[in-house]
Design an enzyme around this catalytic site. Structure first.
Site, PDB file in Angstrom:
ATOM      1  N   ARG A   1      -1.243  -2.185 -18.756  1.00 32.73           N
ATOM      2  CA  ARG A   1      -2.518  -1.523 -18.685  1.00 32.73           C
ATOM      3  C   ARG A   1      -2.454  -0.430 -17.532  1.00 32.73           C
ATOM      4  O   ARG A   1      -2.245  -0.779 -16.568  1.00 32.73           O
ATOM      5  CB  ARG A   1      -3.620  -2.680 -18.337  1.00 32.73           C
TER       6      ARG A   1
ATOM      7  N   GLU B   1      -0.499   4.822  -0.365  1.00 30.03           N
ATOM      8  CA  GLU B   1      -1.128   5.913  -0.703  1.00 30.03           C
ATOM      9  C   GLU B   1      -0.319   7.244  -0.440  1.00 30.03           C
ATOM     10  O   GLU B   1       0.587   7.166   0.557  1.00 30.03           O
ATOM     11  CB  GLU B   1      -2.527   6.215   0.253  1.00 30.03           C
TER      12      GLU B   1
ATOM     13  N   ASP C   1      -6.907  14.192 -24.236  1.00 30.32           N
ATOM     14  CA  ASP C   1      -6.865  12.693 -23.902  1.00 30.32           C
ATOM     15  C   ASP C   1      -6.125  12.000 -24.980  1.00 30.32           C
ATOM     16  O   ASP C   1      -6.710  11.749 -26.117  1.00 30.32           O
ATOM     17  CB  ASP C   1      -8.163  12.240 -23.758  1.00 30.32           C
TER      18      ASP C   1
ATOM     19  N   THR D   1      -3.547   6.424 -21.731  1.00 28.90           N
ATOM     20  CA  THR D   1      -3.592   5.246 -21.120  1.00 28.90           C
ATOM     21  C   THR D   1      -2.166   4.750 -21.543  1.00 28.90           C
ATOM     22  O   THR D   1      -1.414   5.601 -22.229  1.00 28.90           O
ATOM     23  CB  THR D   1      -4.484   4.286 -21.991  1.00 28.90           C
TER      24      THR D   1
ATOM     25  N   LYS E   1      -1.915   1.278 -25.073  1.00 28.14           N
ATOM     26  CA  LYS E   1      -2.278   1.353 -26.424  1.00 28.14           C
ATOM     27  C   LYS E   1      -1.122   1.381 -27.428  1.00 28.14           C
ATOM     28  O   LYS E   1      -0.140   0.725 -27.207  1.00 28.14           O
ATOM     29  CB  LYS E   1      -3.307   2.230 -26.609  1.00 28.14           C
TER      30      LYS E   1
ATOM     31  N   TYR F   1       0.953  -1.201  -0.055  1.00 27.44           N
ATOM     32  CA  TYR F   1       0.048   0.022  -0.085  1.00 27.44           C
ATOM     33  C   TYR F   1       0.820   1.239   0.033  1.00 27.44           C
ATOM     34  O   TYR F   1       1.895   1.324   0.708  1.00 27.44           O
ATOM     35  CB  TYR F   1      -1.051  -0.105   1.396  1.00 27.44           C
TER      36      TYR F   1
HETATM   37  N1  PLP Z   1      -9.713   7.564 -23.461  1.00 29.92           N
HETATM   38  C1  PLP Z   1      -9.604   7.097 -24.566  1.00 29.92           C
HETATM   39  C2  PLP Z   1      -9.439   8.254 -25.538  1.00 29.92           C
HETATM   40  C3  PLP Z   1      -9.747   5.881 -24.863  1.00 29.92           C
HETATM   41  O1  PLP Z   1     -10.144   5.496 -26.123  1.00 29.92           O
HETATM   42  C4  PLP Z   1      -9.957   5.051 -23.780  1.00 29.92           C
HETATM   43  C5  PLP Z   1     -10.091   3.573 -24.047  1.00 29.92           C
HETATM   44  O2  PLP Z   1     -10.291   3.022 -24.856  1.00 29.92           O
HETATM   45  C6  PLP Z   1      -9.950   5.486 -22.505  1.00 29.92           C
HETATM   46  C7  PLP Z   1      -9.972   6.825 -22.366  1.00 29.92           C
HETATM   47  C8  PLP Z   1     -10.398   4.477 -21.406  1.00 29.92           C
HETATM   48  O3  PLP Z   1      -9.142   3.911 -21.003  1.00 29.92           O
HETATM   49  P1  PLP Z   1      -9.304   2.460 -20.098  1.00 29.92           P
HETATM   50  O4  PLP Z   1      -9.923   1.459 -20.923  1.00 29.92           O
HETATM   51  O5  PLP Z   1      -7.750   2.253 -19.707  1.00 29.92           O
HETATM   52  O6  PLP Z   1      -9.942   2.993 -18.821  1.00 29.92           O
END
Ligand code: PLP
Length: 495
Positions: free
Chosen positions: A296, A83, A258, A287, A290, A81
């Site tokens: 992950r 935090e 994002d 993320t 990808k 842990y």
């Molecule tokens: N943001 C975008 C643009 C995504 O394509 C995705 C997942 O496909 C996410 C966020 C969410 O990611 P996670 O599945 O790791 O929560």
């Protein structure tokens, strides 16, 4: 820009599989240990490797992480842990977690040229939640505290607190619409972002399919959002983040990007200048699994104005961090800093372009007419199919894709009219532009020989389909031959 395919050039994964005997021993031993407790889990892990080796994976959001990344995750760091943040934990005994978290953050800052990196989010959704609440904390909560003469929310009176809660609930978010390629977390009702924010979307031009910056500006001027979010899951072109920041500044919104899908292209310096979000946005989420080829997980990068708030992700919206995953993030980010990763990222884009050209040449219709990034959005209505039928027919033929809505999709988000194709995974295996042309031929071959089916009562169905005799098997055999030349985890032997 496009480079010639070179069979002699090693793929990124070949460059990383330098000790196949050691790696084979490591995974084999790990599975033996698991098998001793629950053999069915060991079997499923082994079967997953076989499935991944045998399928032509075109899922744009998936990849293959390196053995070092995978192995960094499977250990006792998971038991801790931690935090808090590096050097400032709510638990004792966190020095090793401090080491891996600091390393991951340092690699992330250096790789992306970011002022601040927060590597604790467990997923992309979590990273977006951290970002939303950091913006709200900085732009709504902090001024409310100041007005009330309080230092923290616990010091507010009930009346002040009520007012603050109302203020949180009244904020506005402007993001890309789902059918233009935006993500559920960009303000859509099934996700908490669509419940906590009043949301408005910007779409794409009906003629060109491209993002219309003038329309975004007009909507922003009228709607006056607190947050403008740029980024996508299924938009095959680039976004000019300098322009998006200009629009955000004009309406006093915070620009959040994002980059979950295209982080690998930013890391690999394929997306630079106006197309690199980091110098332009106040906050960038991603993320790590990808195009970035990590474990992950999620991550937040930001400028100094939001760093303190972002570091409070736990306990704001997260629980304890996952130290084993942060260790794997550090390894993946170190890999992405190697020169080979730039070559990989460029090949991902070259491959996507070759796939798009191969499909177009065979008469297929692509949203926006092509691609500038790692993905292609194929409009399968030209084949007389729904996305669901096309996805299933391709899967029968050993080609793994996912159905996806196209702009203004008449078939909605479930059946859809599109199939999304991405090249990060096959590029990791070493497939090049010549093979992409063949992949395009296989896809087109299956879809031209697939017809929509009917329901049990004989009505037209959006789900059932009929593939002409022998086509699935023939295609799967050819796909297997293509993949055999580019084995996944070459030298890795579990037998
Ligand atoms: N943001 C975008 C643009 C995504 O394509 C995705 C997942 O496909 C996410 C966020 C969410 O990611 P996670 O599945 O790791 O929560």
């Amino acid at each position: 820009m496009s480079r010639a395919p070179g069979p002699s050039r090693r793929s990124v994964q070949e460059a990383q599989m330098t000790h196949p005997n050691t790696e084979s021993t490591a995974f084999r031993s790990a599975l033996e240990v698991v098998r001793g407790v629950e053999p069915r889990v060991a079997d499923a892990i082994g079967a997953e490797l076989r499935d991944q080796r045998e399928s032509l994976k075109l899922i744009a959001s998936e990849n293959y992480a390196s053995p070092a990344v995978l192995l960094a995750m499977g250990n006792w760091l998971s038991d801790k842990y931690a935090e808090g943040t590096v050097g400032h934990r709510f638990y004792a005994g966190c020095r090793n977690v401090d080491t891996v978290e600091a390393l991951a953050a340092e690699h992330a800052r250096e790789l992306f040229g970011a002022r601040h990196a927060y590597v604790q989010p467990h997923s992309g959704i979590d990273a977006n939640l951290v970002a939303f609440w950091s913006i709200l904390a900085a732009r709504v909560e902090a001024p409310a505290l100041q007005r009330a003469g309080a230092r923290q929310v616990n010091d507010l009176t009930e009346a002040d607190w009520e007012e603050l809660r109302r203020a949180f609930g009244n904020q506005r978010l402007l993001g890309m619409s789902l059918d233009a390629g935006g993500h559920l977390t960009h303000g859509f009702r099934p996700n908490i972002s669509g419940k906590m924010f009043e949301q408005r979307s910007y779409g794409t031009d009906p003629e060109t399919g491209l993002l219309d910056y003038d329309a975004v500006r007009a909507t922003a001027r009228e709607f006056r959002p607190l947050v403008i979010i740029a980024g996508y899951s299924a938009y095959p072109r680039l976004i000019n983040f300098r322009l998006m920041r200009e629009i955000a500044d004009e309406v006093d919104a915070t620009l959040m990007v994002d980059m979950a899908h295209f982080a690998g292209l930013v890391a690999g310096k394929v997306l630079t200048g106006d197309f690199d979000p980091v110098p332009h946005a106040q906050i960038v989420t991603t993320t790590t699994h990808k195009s970035l080829r990590g474990p992950r997980g999620g991550m937040v990068l930001c400028d100094d104005s939001l760093a303190d708030q972002v570091d409070r992700g736990c306990p704001m919206v997260l629980g304890g961090p996952l130290p084993h995953v942060m260790a794997a993030k550090a390894v993946a980010l170190a890999e992405a800093r190697q020169p080979a990763f730039r070559d990989y990222a460029q090949r991902v884009v070259d491959n996507a372009r070759a796939l798009a050209e191969g499909l177009t040449r065979r008469g297929a219709r692509l949203v926006t007419g092509g691609t500038d990034n790692h993905l292609v959005l194929l409009d399968v209505s030209g084949y007389g199919l729904t996305g669901r039928q096309a996805e299933a027919a391709l899967l029968d033929a050993g080609i793994v894709t996912n159905r996806n809505a196209v702009p203004r999709d008449p078939n909605g988000a479930w059946y859809t009219s599109g199939v999304r194709l991405g090249t990060p995974a096959l590029t990791t295996r070493g497939l090049g532009t010549a093979e992409m042309d063949e992949v395009a031929a296989l896809i087109d071959g299956v879809l031209t020989r697939t017809a929509p089916g009917t329901t049990k009562s004989g009505k037209p169905s959006k789900a059932s389909y009929v593939v002409a005799e022998g086509v699935a098997k023939q295609t799967a055999d050819r796909a297997a031959e293509l993949l055999a030349g580019h084995p996944l985890y070459p030298g890795l032997d579990l037998a």
